[in-house]
Every structure is written in structure tokens, then in C-alpha cells.
Write a protein that holds these residues in place. Structure first.
Motif, PDB file in Angstrom:
ATOM      1  N   GLY A 160       0.806  -1.530  -0.201  1.00 31.83           N
ATOM      2  CA  GLY A 160       0.024  -0.331   0.015  1.00 31.83           C
ATOM      3  C   GLY A 160       0.512   0.966   0.134  1.00 31.83           C
ATOM      4  N   ALA A 161       1.906   1.294  -0.287  1.00 33.72           N
ATOM      5  CA  ALA A 161       3.042   2.333   0.071  1.00 33.72           C
ATOM      6  C   ALA A 161       2.433   3.305  -1.313  1.00 33.72           C
ATOM      7  CB  ALA A 161       4.175   1.807  -0.074  1.00 33.72           C
ATOM      8  N   GLU A 162       2.769   4.041  -1.068  1.00 36.15           N
ATOM      9  CA  GLU A 162       2.980   4.851  -2.307  1.00 36.15           C
ATOM     10  C   GLU A 162       4.641   5.546  -2.956  1.00 36.15           C
ATOM     11  OE1 GLU A 162       3.144   9.678  -4.039  1.00 36.15           O
ATOM     12  OE2 GLU A 162       2.225   9.295  -2.331  1.00 36.15           O
ATOM     13  N   VAL A 163       5.128   4.552  -3.849  1.00 36.71           N
ATOM     14  CA  VAL A 163       6.310   4.731  -4.439  1.00 36.71           C
ATOM     15  C   VAL A 163       6.620   5.879  -5.309  1.00 36.71           C
ATOM     16  CG1 VAL A 163       7.956   3.928  -6.053  1.00 36.71           C
ATOM     17  CG2 VAL A 163       6.459   1.791  -4.790  1.00 36.71           C
ATOM     18  N   ILE A 164       7.960   6.305  -4.784  1.00 39.11           N
ATOM     19  CA  ILE A 164       7.934   7.599  -5.143  1.00 39.11           C
ATOM     20  C   ILE A 164       9.807   7.350  -6.082  1.00 39.11           C
ATOM     21  CG2 ILE A 164       9.377  10.124  -5.065  1.00 39.11           C
ATOM     22  CD1 ILE A 164       6.933   9.702  -3.742  1.00 39.11           C
ATOM     23  N   ALA A 165       9.285   7.744  -7.058  1.00 38.63           N
ATOM     24  CA  ALA A 165      10.836   6.962  -8.590  1.00 38.63           C
ATOM     25  C   ALA A 165      11.813   7.397  -7.872  1.00 38.63           C
ATOM     26  CB  ALA A 165      10.220   6.838  -9.791  1.00 38.63           C
ATOM     27  N   VAL A 166      13.194   6.493  -7.967  1.00 32.12           N
ATOM     28  CA  VAL A 166      14.545   7.011  -8.291  1.00 32.12           C
ATOM     29  C   VAL A 166      15.284   6.436  -8.783  1.00 32.12           C
ATOM     30  CG1 VAL A 166      14.480   8.009  -5.627  1.00 32.12           C
ATOM     31  CG2 VAL A 166      14.733   5.378  -6.010  1.00 32.12           C
ATOM     32  N   ALA A 172      17.368   6.779  -2.712  1.00 34.61           N
ATOM     33  CA  ALA A 172      16.668   6.728  -2.350  1.00 34.61           C
ATOM     34  C   ALA A 172      16.567   7.249  -0.772  1.00 34.61           C
ATOM     35  CB  ALA A 172      16.148   5.286  -2.035  1.00 34.61           C
ATOM     36  N   ILE A 173      17.623   6.687  -0.316  1.00 37.51           N
ATOM     37  CA  ILE A 173      18.317   7.023   0.711  1.00 37.51           C
ATOM     38  C   ILE A 173      18.106   8.221   1.310  1.00 37.51           C
ATOM     39  CG2 ILE A 173      20.572   7.120   2.975  1.00 37.51           C
ATOM     40  CD1 ILE A 173      18.653   4.796   2.831  1.00 37.51           C
ATOM     41  N   ASP A 174      18.954   9.351   0.333  1.00 45.18           N
ATOM     42  CA  ASP A 174      18.676  10.815   0.389  1.00 45.18           C
ATOM     43  C   ASP A 174      17.527  10.908   0.483  1.00 45.18           C
ATOM     44  OD1 ASP A 174      21.458  11.229   0.022  1.00 45.18           O
ATOM     45  OD2 ASP A 174      21.825  11.434  -2.153  1.00 45.18           O
TER      46      ASP A 174
END
Length: 260
Positions: A160-166, A172-174
Motif C-alpha cells: 500500500g505504499a506510494e512509490v516515489i521513483a528514484v 532513495a536514502i537521500d
């Protein structure tokens, strides 16, 4: 008429040459070219990245070079972003992808894999001060930084997460440490390497998923290349038997992963 016959004969010779080239197996083409072309990211430490001098290195890179050596050819790496990496295999830009590609049923339907050459686990990474995310189910409605087509991104979406594209782990860590996302789902070995490099980074593992779909990675090749698949599997078995695999894994992880 004589000219026509000459052109026709030349055309037949050209077709025959093309047919012979097409008839070569993937392994034969690699040996004929003397090069094993490998698709990889180059931005995913400690598996495939650039060192301080700018040279491509990493666990997967060294494994690729060791496989090429056993095939009797040189390794040539073609770098690309993860979301287009497998498409590059379809376009025949390279012979294989070695980039922590998880062995899944969905991918097996279209591609072939070598035997697994490394096993890890998917981990849910959050900031140290986060007390609301303790399991993958807690991702529902939260933002997770991931590459869209990766197994990790799909795992985050399935909860159910909203994936923010990296484009990779570091980005991703930043986003996570800057507070623009609440989490990232990623590889445990990558996280351990990151913490080794930056022990004071205020991030932690909240949960772990050890299912095979997210833990076993193999060399990805196009379907219809049984000789190449068998040769890669033999190369992997040989580098484990002669200690090369142990040397590579100790170099990057401080332990012999072949025993795990």
C-alpha cells in the motif's frame, strides 16, 4: 542475364552468411566476438558502482569478470538505469544482465536465469526516529523511495505504499534522510555496506522479508540460450569451488557468502 546471375549468386552467399551467423548459439557468438557484454547500473554499491578513481567496480562486476574469464573471453560492461536495464537485454545491447536481478516467476516467463549467485533479503528502511513504521503493513499510505520496476518497489506497492521513483539506493536514502519519504525497501547487503561507510547515518531496519522472490539473484539472459545458461552455471560453480567467489565476497562484505 549474366549480370543478373552474378548478383543473384552474391545475394545467396550473403543470405547464407547471415543464416550461419543467426544459427550460432549465444555462447558461440560470445566466444567468436571474444567479449561477454554485461548490462549493469554502476550506481548500486556495493554491487555495481564507481570507486574514487571513477572505475566501475563492485561485487556483481567482479562476478561478471570472473564468469567472462571462465568463458574464455573479456567482460565488457554497458551501464544503464535500472528501469531500462532489462529492456536493453531485449534490444540485444548486451548478452546478460548482472545487477542483483531477483529470480521471480514473472521474469522466468520471459527470460532465463543462471543458478542463484547471491542471496540476501529485502529490508524496510526508515529514519531512526520513526516509531510508526514497524512492519511492511505499516507502509500503507506512506511514501517509499524505490526504482519503479524493481522487486523492492513492487513489494512496497503490494503493502500500500506510494512509490516515489528514484534511480538507485543512494538517491532513495537521500530522500529518506531529508524527510521527503518515510521509507525505502531495499537490499539488506546494500544497507549494511551503507552503514559501514556512514555509521552515523540516522536510519535503521524496521522489518525484513526473506522470501525467495526477494532474496535470490541470478544472471539474466534471453530465452533460447541453453548452452550459454549451462556455461554460466558451470562458471559460477567453478568460481565457488576454486575460492574465487569467497575472495570476491570477503572483499565487499567481509564474509564468505557462498556458505550462506
Amino acid at each position: 542475364m549474366k549480370r543478373f546471375r552474378t548478383l543473384f549468386a552474391a545475394g545467396l552467399i550473403q543470405v547464407a552468411a547471415l543464416s550461419a551467423a543467426h544459427a550460432q548459439s549465444g555462447l558461440e557468438q560470445i566466444k567468436s566476438a571474444g567479449v561477454f557484454k554485461i548490462g549493469t547500473e554502476g550506481t548500486y554499491a556495493p554491487f555495481t558502482f564507481h570507486d574514487a578513481s571513477g572505475q566501475l567496480t563492485g561485487f556483481d562486476v567482479d562476478i561478471g569478470r570472473a564468469i567472462a574469464e571462465r568463458l574464455g573471453v573479456k567482460a565488457q560492461f554497458v551501464e544503464g538505469k535500472w528501469d531500462g536495464l532489462i529492456a536493453g537485454l531485449d534490444a540485444k545491447r548486451y548478452d546478460a544482465v548482472i545487477n542483483q536481478v531477483g529470480i521471480t516467476d514473472a521474469r522466468r516467463a520471459k527470460y532465463d536465469f543462471s543458478d542463484p549467485y547471491i542471496s540476501s533479503a529485502a529490508v524496510l528502511i526508515v529514519r531512526e526516529d520513526n516509531t510508526s513504521i514497524k512492519s511492511f503493513d505499516d507502509l500503507k499510505g506512506k511514501k517509499s523511495a524505490n526504482t519503479l520496476t524493481s522487486n523492492f518497489g513492487k513489494l512496497a506497492q503490494s503493502h500500500g505504499a506510494e512509490v516515489i521513483a528514484v534511480q538507485g539506493f543512494n538517491e532513495a536514502i537521500d530522500l529518506l534522510t531529508s524527510g521527503r519519504v518515510e521509507a525505502t525497501v531495499n537490499d539488506n547487503l546494500s544497507f549494511l555496506d551503507f552503514k559501514k561507510q556512514k555509521p552515523n547515518a540516522r536510519v535503521k531496519i524496521a522489518a525484513t522479508d526473506k522470501t525467495a522472490e526477494f532474496s535470490n539473484s541470478g544472471v539474466l539472459i534471453r530465452k533460447g540460450n541453453p548452452e550459454l545458461q549451462a556455461a554460466i552455471n558451470k562458471a559460477l560453480a567453478d568460481i565457488k569451488a576454486d575460492g574465487t567467489y569467497k575472495t570476491i565476497s570477503v572483499k565487499y562484505f567481509g564474509t564468505d557468502l557462498s556458505t550462506q
